[in-house]
Design an enzyme around this catalytic site. Structure first.
Site, PDB file in Angstrom:
ATOM      1  N   CYS A   2       0.802  -1.223   0.000  1.00 39.10           N
ATOM      2  CA  CYS A   2       0.000   0.000   0.000  1.00 39.10           C
ATOM      3  C   CYS A   2       0.838   1.279   0.000  1.00 39.10           C
ATOM      4  O   CYS A   2       0.314   2.361  -0.254  1.00 39.10           O
ATOM      5  CB  CYS A   2      -0.951   0.006   1.202  1.00 39.10           C
ATOM      6  SG  CYS A   2      -2.259  -1.231   1.081  1.00 39.10           S
ATOM      7  N   SER A   3       2.126   1.168   0.291  1.00 42.42           N
ATOM      8  CA  SER A   3       2.990   2.353   0.309  1.00 42.42           C
ATOM      9  C   SER A   3       3.751   2.539  -0.995  1.00 42.42           C
ATOM     10  O   SER A   3       4.607   3.424  -1.090  1.00 42.42           O
ATOM     11  CB  SER A   3       3.980   2.257   1.474  1.00 42.42           C
ATOM     12  OG  SER A   3       3.312   2.215   2.709  1.00 42.42           O
TER      13      SER A   3
END
Length: 378
Positions: A159-160
């Site tokens: 997600c980063s």
């Protein structure tokens, strides 16, 4: 006097799939699956050999996450209670891959908004939570489709990925290795979500975003200076996806049933408890380094996973309960789109800001991983 390259965000792009699933539609499909499972396994349930499945509800979904709906690349396959996964026709090696296709669409949107031609771009980074193949790199396929002469590679920090991609692109510009870099985030999260799992079947949606990071000397008017970035990773098994090319060596490639071990799994409560303080502290520490305080932050574009997580993080950063204007959400319409979430929030909620306004793009998730990008409107 030579110019010291300074990275900025020139523009962002967004591709949204046409099909959309509401919570009501999703719950109806899930509950039909539950009824089917419980009926077919009635004897085993009565004998205590398997568990009876519980129904989901719109109220449960919205209270747990704040998610109202999600866009997907294939609605019918997901809502079919006997299939519950997207149906995507396999493409030949001569056809553009679907992940590249949506990535190219988002990239072209970003280029158009910056008034930039693809020939002006030096590099493409495809930063996303799941690539559809090991090689050739999705980034190189996107590069070829756009007609970019330079280099490209994939990167995955779950997600980063987008914020990690932005810092990587910024570093290339600072080092003089590129003047214009496209960071592309194609996310077909519906493919790795277990739509049969009550605790997570509502989480993800599909989308693609793109960020054009360039040297300030060539950037269009109205760009955003990158004041500072920070990345952090801490290993955790609380969010995991074990699907990969070695699965066939384990003899565990059949995922047709309600299996979760090779799809997205998480310990949601543990994630909440551990990630919120980690991310809040990381943001505050970077703000202190940059000489910023809560009152200096005009807007926070946080990772779109859970409204309660964002509320607590924003309160720690700003020193008060954040308004919808200070910390906008897109969860209600897009759901969790992994690396693309904070970029969608920025893309849809930045044009009203004035020169001198300061904001934060922040993502966090599996790894654990977290990335911050502090920006200021010129």
């Amino acid at each position: 006097m030579s110019h010291a390259p300074q990275p900025v965000i020139s523009a962002t792009g967004l591709f949204t799939p046409a099909e959309r699933i509401t919570n009501e539609e999703l719950v109806d499909s899930f509950n039909r699956y539950v009824a089917l499972h419980n009926r077919e396994n009635a004897a085993a349930i009565a004998a205590g050999e398997t568990d009876e499945l519980a129904e989901s509800s719109v109220e449960f979904i919205e209270k747990a996450s704040g998610i109202g709906s999600r866009h997907v690349v294939d609605k019918a396959g997901i809502l079919d209670p006997e299939h519950m996964a997207p149906r995507l026709a396999e493409r030949t090696n001569d056809e553009l891959s679907i992940l590249a296709e949506i990535g190219v669409a988002a990239a072209r949107d970003a280029l158009a908004r910056a008034g930039r031609d693809a020939a002006d771009v030096d590099a493409v980074l495809c930063a996303a939570s799941n690539m559809q193949r090991a090689y050739p790199a999705m980034a190189i396929e996107i590069q070829e489709a756009l007609g970019i002469d330079g280099f490209a590679f994939d990167m995955n920090v779950a997600c980063s990925s987008a914020t990690f991609g932005i810092q990587t692109a910024a570093d290339y510009i600072r080092a003089g290795h590129a003047k214009s870099v496209l960071v592309v985030n194609p996310e077909i999260c519906s493919g790795h979500l277990n739509w049969r799992d009550r605790d997570s079947h509502f989480i993800f949606g599909d989308v693609a975003t793109a960020i054009l990071v360039e040297d300030k000397a060539i950037a269009p008017a109205g760009h955003w200076d990158i004041l500072g970035t920070r990345l952090k990773t801490v290993f955790s098994n609380n969010i995991r996806n074990n699907f990969g090319f070695l699965n066939r060596a384990h003899g565990a490639i059949d995922q047709s049933g309600p299996k979760t071990d090779k799809l997205f799994v998480q310990e949601g409560r543990k994630v909440f408890k551990e990630v919120v303080p980690m991310v809040a502290a990381m943001i505050v520490e970077e703000m202190e380094k940059l000489g910023l305080q809560g009152e200096d932050m005009r807007r926070l574009w946080l990772h779109q996973a859970n409204t309660n997580m964002n509320r607590l993080i924003a309160h720690k950063v700003l020193g008060h309960e954040a308004s919808a204007d200070e910390s906008p959400t897109v969860l209600d319409t897009y759901g969790n789109t992994s690396s693309a979430g904070s970029i969608i929030a920025y893309h849809l909620n930045h044009e009203d800001m004035q020169a001198g306004d300061t904001g934060l793009i922040c993502s966090f998730g599996a790894g654990y991983s977290a990335g911050t990008v502090f920006v200021r409107k010129t």
